[in-house]
Design a protein around this motif. Structure first.
Motif, PDB file in Angstrom:
ATOM      1  N   LEU A  58       7.737 -37.364  19.944  1.00 41.65           N
ATOM      2  CA  LEU A  58       6.554 -38.218  19.964  1.00 41.65           C
ATOM      3  C   LEU A  58       6.922 -39.662  19.642  1.00 41.65           C
ATOM      4  O   LEU A  58       6.408 -40.602  20.254  1.00 41.65           O
ATOM      5  N   SER A 102       6.199 -40.936  22.997  1.00 42.12           N
ATOM      6  CA  SER A 102       4.740 -40.817  22.882  1.00 42.12           C
ATOM      7  C   SER A 102       4.241 -39.520  23.501  1.00 42.12           C
ATOM      8  O   SER A 102       3.115 -39.423  23.969  1.00 42.12           O
ATOM      9  N   ASN A 103       5.119 -38.517  23.516  1.00 44.87           N
ATOM     10  CA  ASN A 103       4.791 -37.221  24.111  1.00 44.87           C
ATOM     11  C   ASN A 103       5.578 -36.163  23.357  1.00 44.87           C
ATOM     12  O   ASN A 103       6.805 -36.108  23.467  1.00 44.87           O
ATOM     13  N   MET A 137       7.599 -33.477  25.723  1.00 43.37           N
ATOM     14  CA  MET A 137       8.517 -33.916  26.762  1.00 43.37           C
ATOM     15  C   MET A 137       9.926 -33.404  26.467  1.00 43.37           C
ATOM     16  O   MET A 137      10.457 -33.571  25.372  1.00 43.37           O
TER      17      MET A 137
END
Length: 232
Positions: free
Chosen positions: A66, A70-71, A74
Motif C-alpha cells: 500500500l 497505493s494498492n 498489487m
C-alpha cells in the motif's frame, strides 16, 4: 538559558512518558546512519504505515504494498523482495528496528559497500550466493512491469546478454558477489536509486515525503523503487 516553546515542552514531556523508546532510538542512532531526530521522524512514519490496515504496530506485506503502490493487493516481485529484505527476523512482518536498519542502507551517509551487498541480495532470489540469468530476468521483468514499460522479449534478452557479458567475469553463467562489486564499480549509476536524499534532512515533513499518501491525499509513491534497468 533558552526558553522552550509550548510545542517543544509538550514533545519533551511526551518522550519522558516512554523512556524505553528514547533508549531504543538512541541505540538505533548509534548503530545506523541516522541521527536521533531522523529516527524520531521515521517512527512517526512507521506508526502510520503499521496501522494502515492491521493495527498491530508492525508493517505487514499488504501495508508495505500500500505504501509503494497505493494498492495493498498489487503483486510485484521487486516489492516482495524488498519486503523480504526489510524483514530481517523472517517472521513475516517488519518491526520498527528492522524498518530503521533497512532504510539506513538508503541513507546518503551509508557505506557504498552496504548498498552494493543489499542490492546483490535483492537479485539473489534463490539465496544461492549467485545471481543467475533467470533471476536477473525475473527482476528486470518485474521492474519494467511496475514502471508500466513495455519491452520486447528480444530487448530483455539483450539486456541480460549485456549484463552477463560485463559482470560474469569467469564465464560460469552467473554473478557472484565479487563480480557484482566489480560490475557496480564500472557502472556506478546503478547505485543511484540506493540513496534517498530525503533521509538526510531529518525533519518530519521530509521523511513523510517517502510515502506522501500517509501525510496527504494518497498519491503514488516511487521513492525506493529503482528505475534504472538499462544497465541491467
Amino acid at each position: 538559558m533558552k526558553t522552550m516553546t509550548l510545542k517543544e515542552c509538550c514533545c519533551f514531556l511526551k518522550k519522558l512518558r516512554n523512556p524505553s523508546r528514547i533508549i531504543q532510538h538512541a541505540l538505533l542512532a548509534s548503530e545506523t546512519s541516522f541521527s536521533i531526530n531522523e529516527i524520531e521522524a521515521l517512527y512517526d512514519l512507521f506508526e502510520r504505515l503499521s496501522y494502515a490496515i492491521i493495527e498491530d504496530g508492525r508493517i505487514h506485506k499488504e501495508e508495505f504494498r500500500l505504501a509503494l503502490f497505493s494498492n495493498s493487493s498489487m503483486q510485484n516481485l521487486f516489492a516482495d523482495r524488498l519486503f523480504e529484505s526489510f524483514d530481517i527476523k523472517k517472521n513475516g512482518v517488519i518491526e520498527f528496528d528492522e524498518f530503521v536498519r533497512s532504510l539506513s542502507i538508503f541513507h546518503p551517509n551509508a557505506p557504498e559497500s552496504d548498498k552494493i551487498e543489499f542490492m546483490f541480495r535483492l537479485y539473489d532470489l534463490r539465496h544461492t550466493g549467485f545471481i543467475e540469468r533467470e533471476e536477473l530476468k525475473e527482476m528486470v521483468v518485474a521492474l519494467l512491469s511496475e514502471m508500466n514499460v513495455s519491452v520486447s522479449d528480444e530487448d530483455i534478452e539483450a539486456i541480460l546478454d549485456k549484463t552477463l557479458l560485463d559482470a560474469d567475469l569467469n564465464g560460469d553463467g552467473k554473478i557472484d558477489l565479487e563480480e557484482w562489486k566489480t560490475f557496480i564499480s564500472r557502472n556506478p549509476s546503478i547505485l543511484k536509486n540506493m540513496t534517498l536524499p530525503l533521509l538526510r534532512q531529518g525533519d518530519h515533513s521530509s521523511i513523510s515525503k517517502l510515502c506522501p499518501e500517509y501525510s496527504s491525499p494518497r498519491t503514488r509513491s516511487s521513492s525506493i523503487r529503482g528505475n534504472n534497468v538499462r544497465s541491467l
